[in-house]
Design a protein around this motif. Structure first.
Motif, short mmCIF file in Angstrom:
data_model
loop_
_atom_site.label_atom_id
_atom_site.label_comp_id
_atom_site.label_asym_id
_atom_site.label_seq_id
_atom_site.Cartn_x
_atom_site.Cartn_y
_atom_site.Cartn_z
N TYR B 114 0.82 -1.22 0.00
CA TYR B 114 0.00 0.00 0.00
C TYR B 114 0.86 1.26 0.00
CZ TYR B 114 -3.05 3.74 1.33
OH TYR B 114 -3.69 4.95 1.35
N VAL B 115 1.82 1.32 0.91
CA VAL B 115 2.64 2.54 1.06
C VAL B 115 3.41 2.82 -0.23
CG1 VAL B 115 4.61 3.56 2.29
CG2 VAL B 115 2.81 2.39 3.57
N GLU B 131 -4.35 0.46 -8.63
CA GLU B 131 -4.85 -0.92 -8.54
C GLU B 131 -4.04 -1.72 -7.51
OE1 GLU B 131 -5.27 -4.52 -11.69
OE2 GLU B 131 -5.60 -2.50 -12.51
N ALA B 132 -2.71 -1.61 -7.60
CA ALA B 132 -1.85 -2.31 -6.62
C ALA B 132 -2.05 -1.73 -5.23
CB ALA B 132 -0.39 -2.20 -7.04
N ALA B 133 -2.25 -0.40 -5.14
CA ALA B 133 -2.48 0.23 -3.84
C ALA B 133 -3.76 -0.31 -3.22
CB ALA B 133 -2.55 1.75 -3.98
N ALA B 134 -4.80 -0.46 -4.05
CA ALA B 134 -6.09 -0.97 -3.55
C ALA B 134 -5.94 -2.40 -3.05
CB ALA B 134 -7.14 -0.90 -4.65
N GLU B 135 -5.15 -3.19 -3.77
CA GLU B 135 -4.91 -4.58 -3.36
C GLU B 135 -4.14 -4.61 -2.03
OE1 GLU B 135 -2.84 -8.36 -5.46
OE2 GLU B 135 -3.77 -6.92 -6.82
N GLY B 136 -3.12 -3.73 -1.93
CA GLY B 136 -2.35 -3.63 -0.69
C GLY B 136 -3.24 -3.20 0.47
N GLN B 178 4.97 2.91 9.75
CA GLN B 178 5.41 3.32 8.41
C GLN B 178 4.30 4.06 7.67
OE1 GLN B 178 8.49 2.79 8.40
NE2 GLN B 178 9.33 2.80 6.35
N LEU B 179 3.05 3.84 8.09
CA LEU B 179 1.93 4.54 7.46
C LEU B 179 1.96 6.05 7.71
CD1 LEU B 179 -1.07 2.13 8.21
CD2 LEU B 179 -0.01 2.54 5.99
N VAL B 248 11.50 -0.16 0.30
CA VAL B 248 11.61 -1.21 -0.70
C VAL B 248 12.75 -2.16 -0.37
CG1 VAL B 248 12.12 -1.65 -3.13
CG2 VAL B 248 10.58 0.18 -2.50
N ARG B 249 13.83 -1.61 0.16
CA ARG B 249 15.03 -2.43 0.34
C ARG B 249 15.20 -3.00 1.72
NH1 ARG B 249 18.00 2.04 -2.66
NH2 ARG B 249 17.40 1.58 -4.80
#
Lengths: 252, 252
Positions: B114-115, B131-136, B178-179, B248-249
């Protein structure tokens, strides 16, 4: 007998737990939660695991889910489990935790994403998704490379350079076995560059026979059914649906 | 001093490990691996962790990666760590393993997806992916609901109904923190339906102050920078890039 193992052998973490119990002579009752029949959603099973995933155990009044947690619990508590499965030494067990934690977001995530999107999606009424499959394959291949360059480093035949297998070998090999259900050519393309991984899988199979073959026999039956369906141009039959649901709904 | 902690405080699992050390008076040297400068890829760090992820530790000659494995190792080995962080009782520690294993493919996966896709992608040169954000968000919200209905069940204020926090509380709360870098409105929309989660976060903060605030101060500075950038219609500045790379890392 007080230990109950709730599992579906089509789920890779379920197989790891069942295999561990058999290898260590742990007396248990296997209770099949048929994922293809959505039995994980029943009120009875939700009382065992409110997260609605297999495997789960009940040991007396104690209930536990998540295969890695279950393997550590059984290895720590049950008498007669040899030390190599989960060493009492804190530094050695820490390394095993490290492999198992790594597994979740690497090998597991890559394999599940690849298998679902390259082979099993139609059985869920979804189209195959080559883009998602490619992403899954990328993570899967990177994970296999890391197994080879990091976790299989050392003189021993097993993970962390050990001379005998641990619960990490069981968990990771059972995961890779799930690739049996994709097309043979695809499976070979992905695994062939990783000869050390292939040797380690063979070594783990050899060290855990005959239980390994027995616990995986259902998977091989489904593999044959899927092969037949593919050769007929199908793919959305009962076998495909069964394993798809197991893949999607089972839990580390 | 022999314990070295390699970390970047922009990474949530790094913060959990640093916070644990500070809370338990563990003497350690913090070595910053600046993810925004790709320092995890240097030859020197690869010698510490060939998987090129933070956090990692070196304790004498012993090296270990994966935050959950590190937390368990430190709690098991270092004298003076109170039992509630990681109980010696096998059944109690098994339940903590279960929460930590669950975390990887649920809260962690949902929050990171999401983030990244709702806020930080532009800093990586990628388009935002609704779309990926909504899935997250779907997985993140389902995970928050499960924290509430399963892991926070019981009389205690902390996970597993405990009266005092464990390493699982540290890991999961650091993840949710992290949000802070997404838009306040989005963060509130996602967290507001889970009042028990919000109370548990506050309780964990209160139980771990002043160290909690100190370890998270960098995150709040970046939050302010991102807010400013967003209000200017930007979003791909140095601050955004720094936290994106860290998200990401960094590694569980």
């Amino acid at each position: 007998m007080s230990l109950k193992v709730y599992a579906d052998r089509m789920s890779q973490p379920s197989r790891a737990v069942i295999l561990f119990c058999k290898l260590n002579g742990i007396d248990f009752e296997e209770i099949k939660i048929d994922l293809s029949k959505r039995q994980q959603l029943t009120r009875e099973f939700r009382d065992i695991n409110p997260l609605k995933k297999v495997p789960a155990i009940q040991d007396g009044r104690f209930k536990l889910s998540e295969s890695h947690a279950i393997l550590i619990y059984l290895a720590s508590l049950y008498p007669g489990v040899a030390d190599h499965w989960y060493p009492a030494d804190v530094s050695k067990s820490a390394k095993i935790h490290s492999v198992l934690d790594w597994h979740h977001s690497n090998l597991r995530h890559g394999a599940v994403t690849y298998v679902l999107n390259s082979a099993l999606a139609p059985a869920l009424g979804l189209p195959l998704n080559p883009e998602a499959a490619a992403e899954g394959e990328k993570l899967l291949s990177a994970s296999l490379a890391e197994i080879e360059s990091v976790w299989l480093k050392g003189k021993g035949r097993f993970l962390l350079g050990s001379l005998q297998p641990s619960i990490a070998d069981l968990s990771l090999v059972c995961e890779i076995m799930q690739l049996e259900v994709v097309d043979d050519k695809d499976r070979e393309r992905i695994l062939a560059p990783h000869q050390r991984v292939l040797k380690w899988i063979d070594d783990t199979k050899a060290a855990t026979r005959p239980h390994f073959d027995e616990v995986h026999s259902v998977l091989f039956k489904v593999k044959e059914k899927l092969k037949k369906l593919r050769s007929q141009g199908g793919g959305a039959g009962e076998a495909a649906e069964s394993i798809t649901k197991a893949c999607v709904r089972s839990k580390m």
